[in-house]
Design a protein around this motif. Structure first.
Motif, PDB file in Angstrom:
ATOM      1  N   ARG A 196     -48.746  37.392  20.065  1.00 22.85           N
ATOM      2  CA  ARG A 196     -49.131  35.981  19.946  1.00 22.85           C
ATOM      3  C   ARG A 196     -50.164  35.794  18.842  1.00 22.85           C
ATOM      4  O   ARG A 196     -50.091  34.875  18.033  1.00 22.85           O
ATOM      5  N   THR A 197     -51.161  36.692  18.831  1.00 25.59           N
ATOM      6  CA  THR A 197     -52.219  36.602  17.825  1.00 25.59           C
ATOM      7  C   THR A 197     -51.665  36.838  16.426  1.00 25.59           C
ATOM      8  O   THR A 197     -52.010  36.129  15.474  1.00 25.59           O
ATOM      9  N   VAL A 198     -50.797  37.820  16.291  1.00 25.06           N
ATOM     10  CA  VAL A 198     -50.200  38.140  14.993  1.00 25.06           C
ATOM     11  C   VAL A 198     -49.400  36.955  14.459  1.00 25.06           C
ATOM     12  O   VAL A 198     -49.541  36.560  13.296  1.00 25.06           O
ATOM     13  N   ALA A 204     -51.061  30.581  10.194  1.00 26.54           N
ATOM     14  CA  ALA A 204     -52.254  30.064   9.522  1.00 26.54           C
ATOM     15  C   ALA A 204     -52.278  30.480   8.058  1.00 26.54           C
ATOM     16  O   ALA A 204     -52.606  29.678   7.180  1.00 26.54           O
ATOM     17  N   ARG A 205     -51.927  31.737   7.796  1.00 21.81           N
ATOM     18  CA  ARG A 205     -51.870  32.216   6.404  1.00 21.81           C
ATOM     19  C   ARG A 205     -50.847  31.429   5.601  1.00 21.81           C
ATOM     20  O   ARG A 205     -51.106  31.023   4.459  1.00 21.81           O
ATOM     21  N   ASP A 206     -49.678  31.189   6.187  1.00 24.09           N
ATOM     22  CA  ASP A 206     -48.620  30.457   5.481  1.00 24.09           C
ATOM     23  C   ASP A 206     -49.014  29.010   5.221  1.00 24.09           C
ATOM     24  O   ASP A 206     -48.505  28.391   4.278  1.00 24.09           O
ATOM     25  N   ALA A 213     -59.621  38.843  10.323  1.00 25.46           N
ATOM     26  CA  ALA A 213     -59.161  39.687  11.425  1.00 25.46           C
ATOM     27  C   ALA A 213     -60.313  40.537  11.931  1.00 25.46           C
ATOM     28  O   ALA A 213     -61.045  41.141  11.150  1.00 25.46           O
ATOM     29  N   ILE A 214     -60.472  40.583  13.236  1.00 26.93           N
ATOM     30  CA  ILE A 214     -61.399  41.517  13.872  1.00 26.93           C
ATOM     31  C   ILE A 214     -60.519  42.470  14.673  1.00 26.93           C
ATOM     32  O   ILE A 214     -59.940  42.109  15.697  1.00 26.93           O
ATOM     33  N   THR A 215     -60.400  43.695  14.177  1.00 26.74           N
ATOM     34  CA  THR A 215     -59.481  44.663  14.757  1.00 26.74           C
ATOM     35  C   THR A 215     -60.026  46.069  14.556  1.00 26.74           C
ATOM     36  O   THR A 215     -61.193  46.224  14.174  1.00 26.74           O
ATOM     37  N   ASP A 216     -59.195  47.083  14.757  1.00 22.57           N
ATOM     38  CA  ASP A 216     -59.736  48.439  14.834  1.00 22.57           C
ATOM     39  C   ASP A 216     -59.273  49.399  13.752  1.00 22.57           C
ATOM     40  O   ASP A 216     -59.826  50.479  13.614  1.00 22.57           O
ATOM     41  N   SER A 217     -58.244  49.038  12.974  1.00 19.89           N
ATOM     42  CA  SER A 217     -57.642  50.056  12.126  1.00 19.89           C
ATOM     43  C   SER A 217     -56.881  49.451  10.959  1.00 19.89           C
ATOM     44  O   SER A 217     -56.427  48.301  11.020  1.00 19.89           O
ATOM     45  N   GLU A 218     -56.716  50.254   9.910  1.00 15.94           N
ATOM     46  CA  GLU A 218     -55.885  49.859   8.777  1.00 15.94           C
ATOM     47  C   GLU A 218     -54.434  49.681   9.203  1.00 15.94           C
ATOM     48  O   GLU A 218     -53.682  48.944   8.575  1.00 15.94           O
ATOM     49  N   THR A 219     -54.033  50.393  10.264  1.00 16.42           N
ATOM     50  CA  THR A 219     -52.655  50.308  10.727  1.00 16.42           C
ATOM     51  C   THR A 219     -52.424  49.135  11.675  1.00 16.42           C
ATOM     52  O   THR A 219     -51.299  48.898  12.098  1.00 16.42           O
ATOM     53  N   SER A 220     -53.465  48.406  12.027  1.00 17.15           N
ATOM     54  CA  SER A 220     -53.321  47.233  12.888  1.00 17.15           C
ATOM     55  C   SER A 220     -52.443  46.195  12.201  1.00 17.15           C
ATOM     56  O   SER A 220     -52.580  45.946  11.001  1.00 17.15           O
ATOM     57  N   PRO A 221     -51.538  45.539  12.927  1.00 20.19           N
ATOM     58  CA  PRO A 221     -50.703  44.501  12.304  1.00 20.19           C
ATOM     59  C   PRO A 221     -51.513  43.315  11.792  1.00 20.19           C
ATOM     60  O   PRO A 221     -51.039  42.561  10.940  1.00 20.19           O
TER      61      PRO A 221
END
Length: 289
Positions: A196-198, A204-206, A213-221
């Motif tokens: 849902r967040t993705v 929003a970007r479009d 983004a507040i997330t944990d990793s470079e691999t996070s979507p």
């Protein structure tokens, strides 16, 4: 190393020594457990020496066992079911003191976040938020607690803040209907990442909004979508998401924004103090129990 570690092991299995094959088979069969074992424990589990485990990591092209372990953890973070998480956690804790282990793990995640956070990204995110016409905040499941915390303080600092509440994807888009180029959305998600967040961040970007983004990793979507990414190390403690480091990062973000909006914030609290006094919002001590 971009290729999946399990694929690398599978491809090279025939070239491994006897001891390395034991390690490789165990990882392929029980990668959810292997990812959180020390080199010593992994060696004992498959009856090889710790040095054999370290050499195995080097054979795969990693700069030591910790790098291989990190690759395993990154691969599985979004794949483990709640039942698997409980099993892995039980294996990790063993007979150790739960309070000490969990809190020490939280301390370590804050330390790692402090060492690895990108200061330039942090500053650019602050600039984008301060300049925004409207700020949208979204976090679901366990991240909703951080989103609520952030929205509470942002409402004291800024005039136009939308805390997106949702039980479905359609509700998220209804609340994002008017987002545009002068706005910012802050999306918060950690493994297992919220679709849902993705999707909301992509929308929003479009629409031309800046995406934090507040997330944990470079691999996070979320990372691939974001204009600005703030990374904080998270961890799992049994079925619980340990989000102490993300909350600490959010605290820093609030303080930085409060300093940038210091005069407005002082005026806001001045108004609130008058309201509290006028309407006797403060309870007397004897009436508060």
């Amino acid at each position: 190393m971009s290729k999946d570690i399990l694929s690398i092991i599978q491809t090279n299995m025939n070239t491994f020594s006897k001891g390395q094959k034991l390690i490789g088979r165990f990882i392929l069969d029980s990668y959810d457990k292997a990812a959180f074992m020390t080199a010593s424990k992994l060696g004992k589990t498959v009856n090889v020496s710790e040095s054999t485990v370290v050499r195995f990591a080097a054979e795969l092209g990693y700069d030591g066992y910790p790098a291989m372990q990190k690759a395993l953890q990154e691969m599985i973070r979004n794949k483990l079911t709640s039942i698997q998480r409980i099993e892995v956690s039980n294996d990790r804790i063993g007979n150790q003191d739960i309070l000490s282990m969990v809190m020490q793990s939280d301390v370590e995640k804050i330390r790692m976040t402090l060492e690895e956070v990108d200061r330039d990204s942090f500053d650019r995110a602050v600039d984008a938020i301060v300049s925004a016409r409207r700020i949208y905040i979204l976090g679901v499941r366990s991240a909703s607690a951080i989103a609520s915390f952030l929205a509470f303080y942002f409402n004291l600092i800024f005039e136009d803040v939308v805390h997106i509440h949702s039980t479905s994807v359609s509700e998220v888009f209804e609340q994002l209907l008017r987002i545009g180029p002068r706005d910012v959305i802050i999306g918060i998600s950690f493994p297992r990442y919220s679709r849902r967040t993705v999707k909301a961040m992509e929308f929003a970007r479009d629409r031309g909004a800046q995406v934090v983004a507040i997330t944990d990793s470079e691999t996070s979507p979320l990372t691939a979508i974001a204009t600005h990414t703030l990374m904080a190390k998270s961890d799992m403690a049994s079925f619980v998401d340990s989000l102490v480091a993300p909350l600490s990062l959010v605290n820093a973000l609030i303080v930085a924004l409060g300093r940038r909006k210091n005069s407005d914030l002082s005026e806001t609290f001045g108004v609130l103090e008058k309201i509290w006094d006028e309407y006797e919002v403060y309870e007397k001590v004897e009436d508060s129990f």
